[in-house]
Design an enzyme around this catalytic site. Structure first.
Site, PDB file in Angstrom:
ATOM      1  N   ASP A   1       0.831  -1.199   0.000  1.00 51.82           N
ATOM      2  CA  ASP A   1       0.000   0.000   0.000  1.00 51.82           C
ATOM      3  C   ASP A   1       0.868   1.251   0.000  1.00 51.82           C
ATOM      4  O   ASP A   1       1.530   1.552   0.991  1.00 51.82           O
ATOM      5  CB  ASP A   1      -0.908   0.010   1.241  1.00 51.82           C
ATOM      6  CG  ASP A   1      -1.836   1.211   1.272  1.00 51.82           C
ATOM      7  OD1 ASP A   1      -2.964   1.083   0.773  1.00 51.82           O
ATOM      8  OD2 ASP A   1      -1.429   2.276   1.787  1.00 51.82           O
TER       9      ASP A   1
ATOM     10  N   TYR B   1       3.154   9.748  -0.628  1.00 52.95           N
ATOM     11  CA  TYR B   1       4.218   9.169   0.228  1.00 52.95           C
ATOM     12  C   TYR B   1       5.610   9.363  -0.404  1.00 52.95           C
ATOM     13  O   TYR B   1       6.611   9.034   0.211  1.00 52.95           O
ATOM     14  CB  TYR B   1       3.994   7.668   0.480  1.00 52.95           C
ATOM     15  CG  TYR B   1       2.703   7.287   1.173  1.00 52.95           C
ATOM     16  CD1 TYR B   1       1.863   8.239   1.740  1.00 52.95           C
ATOM     17  CD2 TYR B   1       2.326   5.952   1.263  1.00 52.95           C
ATOM     18  CE1 TYR B   1       0.678   7.873   2.358  1.00 52.95           C
ATOM     19  CE2 TYR B   1       1.138   5.578   1.888  1.00 52.95           C
ATOM     20  CZ  TYR B   1       0.315   6.549   2.426  1.00 52.95           C
ATOM     21  OH  TYR B   1      -0.855   6.180   3.034  1.00 52.95           O
TER      22      TYR B   1
ATOM     23  N   LYS C   1      -2.531   5.754  -4.348  1.00 51.41           N
ATOM     24  CA  LYS C   1      -3.609   6.724  -4.101  1.00 51.41           C
ATOM     25  C   LYS C   1      -3.344   8.040  -4.807  1.00 51.41           C
ATOM     26  O   LYS C   1      -2.193   8.412  -5.036  1.00 51.41           O
ATOM     27  CB  LYS C   1      -3.740   6.988  -2.582  1.00 51.41           C
ATOM     28  CG  LYS C   1      -3.691   5.739  -1.736  1.00 51.41           C
ATOM     29  CD  LYS C   1      -3.900   6.004  -0.250  1.00 51.41           C
ATOM     30  CE  LYS C   1      -3.589   4.756   0.553  1.00 51.41           C
ATOM     31  NZ  LYS C   1      -2.166   4.611   0.907  1.00 51.41           N
TER      32      LYS C   1
ATOM     33  N   HIS D   1      -7.412   9.695  -1.962  1.00 50.53           N
ATOM     34  CA  HIS D   1      -6.763   9.735  -0.648  1.00 50.53           C
ATOM     35  C   HIS D   1      -7.600  10.483   0.391  1.00 50.53           C
ATOM     36  O   HIS D   1      -7.544  10.175   1.585  1.00 50.53           O
ATOM     37  CB  HIS D   1      -5.378  10.389  -0.789  1.00 50.53           C
ATOM     38  CG  HIS D   1      -4.370   9.913   0.194  1.00 50.53           C
ATOM     39  ND1 HIS D   1      -3.037   9.758  -0.105  1.00 50.53           N
ATOM     40  CD2 HIS D   1      -4.488   9.543   1.490  1.00 50.53           C
ATOM     41  CE1 HIS D   1      -2.398   9.328   0.972  1.00 50.53           C
ATOM     42  NE2 HIS D   1      -3.255   9.195   1.948  1.00 50.53           N
TER      43      HIS D   1
HETATM   44  P1  NAP Z   1       0.703   1.695  11.969  1.00 51.14           P
HETATM   45  O1  NAP Z   1       0.875   0.579  10.999  1.00 51.14           O
HETATM   46  O2  NAP Z   1      -0.446   1.698  12.905  1.00 51.14           O
HETATM   47  O3  NAP Z   1       1.979   1.839  12.879  1.00 51.14           O
HETATM   48  C1  NAP Z   1       3.265   1.863  12.370  1.00 51.14           C
HETATM   49  C2  NAP Z   1       4.201   2.084  13.574  1.00 51.14           C
HETATM   50  O4  NAP Z   1       4.175   0.939  14.437  1.00 51.14           O
HETATM   51  C3  NAP Z   1       5.618   2.297  13.154  1.00 51.14           C
HETATM   52  O5  NAP Z   1       6.155   3.269  14.025  1.00 51.14           O
HETATM   53  C4  NAP Z   1       6.275   0.938  13.410  1.00 51.14           C
HETATM   54  O6  NAP Z   1       7.626   1.118  13.778  1.00 51.14           O
HETATM   55  C5  NAP Z   1       5.480   0.401  14.570  1.00 51.14           C
HETATM   56  N1  NAP Z   1       5.336  -1.067  14.546  1.00 51.14           N
HETATM   57  C6  NAP Z   1       4.964  -1.838  13.491  1.00 51.14           C
HETATM   58  N2  NAP Z   1       4.880  -3.127  13.856  1.00 51.14           N
HETATM   59  C7  NAP Z   1       5.208  -3.179  15.174  1.00 51.14           C
HETATM   60  C8  NAP Z   1       5.305  -4.230  16.107  1.00 51.14           C
HETATM   61  N3  NAP Z   1       5.033  -5.488  15.755  1.00 51.14           N
HETATM   62  N4  NAP Z   1       5.689  -3.925  17.380  1.00 51.14           N
HETATM   63  C9  NAP Z   1       5.961  -2.649  17.746  1.00 51.14           C
HETATM   64  N5  NAP Z   1       5.889  -1.602  16.892  1.00 51.14           N
HETATM   65  C10 NAP Z   1       5.502  -1.867  15.610  1.00 51.14           C
HETATM   66  O7  NAP Z   1       0.674   3.108  11.226  1.00 51.14           O
HETATM   67  P2  NAP Z   1       0.640   3.637   9.723  1.00 51.14           P
HETATM   68  O8  NAP Z   1       1.915   3.356   9.031  1.00 51.14           O
HETATM   69  O9  NAP Z   1       0.237   5.059   9.809  1.00 51.14           O
HETATM   70  O10 NAP Z   1      -0.526   2.831   9.016  1.00 51.14           O
HETATM   71  C11 NAP Z   1      -0.325   1.689   8.224  1.00 51.14           C
HETATM   72  C12 NAP Z   1      -0.454   2.004   6.744  1.00 51.14           C
HETATM   73  O11 NAP Z   1      -1.742   2.549   6.454  1.00 51.14           O
HETATM   74  C13 NAP Z   1       0.498   3.085   6.239  1.00 51.14           C
HETATM   75  O12 NAP Z   1       1.816   2.646   6.093  1.00 51.14           O
HETATM   76  C14 NAP Z   1      -0.172   3.484   4.945  1.00 51.14           C
HETATM   77  O13 NAP Z   1       0.100   2.553   3.920  1.00 51.14           O
HETATM   78  C15 NAP Z   1      -1.638   3.454   5.346  1.00 51.14           C
HETATM   79  N6  NAP Z   1      -2.149   4.783   5.771  1.00 51.14           N
HETATM   80  C16 NAP Z   1      -3.121   5.371   5.027  1.00 51.14           C
HETATM   81  C17 NAP Z   1      -3.665   6.595   5.385  1.00 51.14           C
HETATM   82  C18 NAP Z   1      -4.747   7.199   4.545  1.00 51.14           C
HETATM   83  O14 NAP Z   1      -5.111   8.375   4.775  1.00 51.14           O
HETATM   84  N7  NAP Z   1      -5.289   6.492   3.581  1.00 51.14           N
HETATM   85  C19 NAP Z   1      -3.183   7.254   6.534  1.00 51.14           C
HETATM   86  C20 NAP Z   1      -2.184   6.652   7.291  1.00 51.14           C
HETATM   87  C21 NAP Z   1      -1.692   5.412   6.905  1.00 51.14           C
HETATM   88  P3  NAP Z   1       8.872   0.674  12.853  1.00 51.14           P
HETATM   89  O15 NAP Z   1       8.571   1.047  11.431  1.00 51.14           O
HETATM   90  O16 NAP Z   1       9.997   1.445  13.452  1.00 51.14           O
HETATM   91  O17 NAP Z   1       9.003  -0.809  13.052  1.00 51.14           O
END
Ligand code: NAP
Length: 281
Positions: free
Chosen positions: A44, A49, A74, A107
């Site tokens: 994704d 990004y 997106k 998005h």
């Molecule tokens: P998330 O997946 O909730 O959290 C990522 C964070 O958690 C990073 O800091 C990562 O650290 C840490 N992490 C991951 N696995 C872990 C584990 N097993 N134990 C401890 N810490 C862990 O947040 P997100 O990246 O915001 O959301 C996921 C995806 O959703 C994004 O990458 C993106 O593709 C999508 N997204 C979309 C929108 C939208 O508006 N459509 C908005 C936000 C996100 P490290 O990387 O340091 O391991």
């Protein structure tokens, strides 16, 4: 890997890998290569990004058969409008080095998203995209949008985690066959998510981490998840959620954690809207 079936019959993996906040080319390419090696097949990304090229290069280098992959990107607000959408889609495809896309998402629900959707419908009908959808559409906008367009969104990617469970949103989405996809499954660790006592307690029972409990809870609710990590050991941890099942009792223990509110921001906060629409690609 378990799949979900979208409203047009396309199969989408229920677990994928998100690459938000990995703008560095080398780091993103390595992370995607690691994720593909671990077994993730859904990636994704987004034009906003600034890492579509790194994703594309990693896909190419991996040598994995294109048909095994499910690639999402997106369209950002400043790229909205019929003509601009067609152009932006081509730019994304060039960076990703793909000849078709699996899922193209709006998005945000600001600016001319109707004009963009018209272009996305045409790209879909020309078989350049297998499914089209939206992100961050709250129930009111989703209803208006789905009722007034020929193609109903296949996916709505929204903030979804134990503190913001989106039961009502999901109920409305189901009326249109729109699949819920969680962004921020861990809320990026906000609200002390990883040390939450309820989630930790459940994890101990199954010998699983809090992250695994959250992802398992989401997929058991049929929510597509795309956790992000730049650490391979965490990618493996987040992938290993298909060998246990949370009991109904444990699922119910997570329910009261819902605050009904975002842990990030409100999309109806005027300052947030101004900030988003001022962010030009
Ligand atoms: P998330 O997946 O909730 O959290 C990522 C964070 O958690 C990073 O800091 C990562 O650290 C840490 N992490 C991951 N696995 C872990 C584990 N097993 N134990 C401890 N810490 C862990 O947040 P997100 O990246 O915001 O959301 C996921 C995806 O959703 C994004 O990458 C993106 O593709 C999508 N997204 C979309 C929108 C939208 O508006 N459509 C908005 C936000 C996100 P490290 O990387 O340091 O391991």
């Amino acid at each position: 890997m378990k799949n979900v079936k979208l409203n047009n019959g396309v199969e989408m993996p229920i677990l994928g890998f998100g690459v938000f906040q990995i703008p560095d080319y080398d780091e993103c390419k390595r992370a995607v290569l690691d994720a593909l090696e671990v077994g993730y097949r859904l990636i994704d990304t987004a034009s906003a990004y600034f890492n579509e090229k790194a994703v594309g290069d990693a896909i190419k280098e991996s040598g994995i058969n294109r048909k095994e992959l499910f690639i999402t990107t997106k369209l950002w607000i400043s790229q909205y409008g019929y003509e601009k959408t067609k152009k932006s889609f081509e730019e994304s495809m060039e960076k990703l080095q793909l000849d078709y896309l699996d899922l193209y998402l709006l998005h945000q629900a600001f600016n001319d998203y109707y004009g963009s959707w018209k272009a996305m419908e045409e790209l879909y009908e020309a078989k350049k995209i297998r499914a089209i959808g939206v992100c961050n559409f709250y129930p009111d906008r989703l209803v208006d949008f789905a009722e007034n367009n020929k193609i109903k969104p296949a996916v709505n990617q929204i903030e979804t985690h134990p503190f913001f469970q989106r039961e009502y949103d999901n109920k409305i989405m189901k009326e249109y066959g729109t699949q819920i996809e969680s962004w921020g499954p861990f809320a990026e660790g906000r609200g002390d998510m990883f040390t939450n006592p309820i989630l930790s307690e459940i994890g101990k029972k199954y010998n699983k981490s809090v992250a695994q409990v959250i992802l398992r809870w989401l997929i058991q609710r049929n929510v597509v998840v795309i956790p992000k990590s730049v650490h391979k050991e965490r990618m493996i941890e987040n992938f290993n959620i298909f060998d246990f099942e949370l009991s109904e009792d444990d699922m119910n223990k997570i329910k009261p954690m819902d605050t009904g509110k975002s842990l990030f921001f409100s999309h109806s906060d005027v300052e947030i809207v101004k900030f988003m629409i001022s962010h030009k690609l």
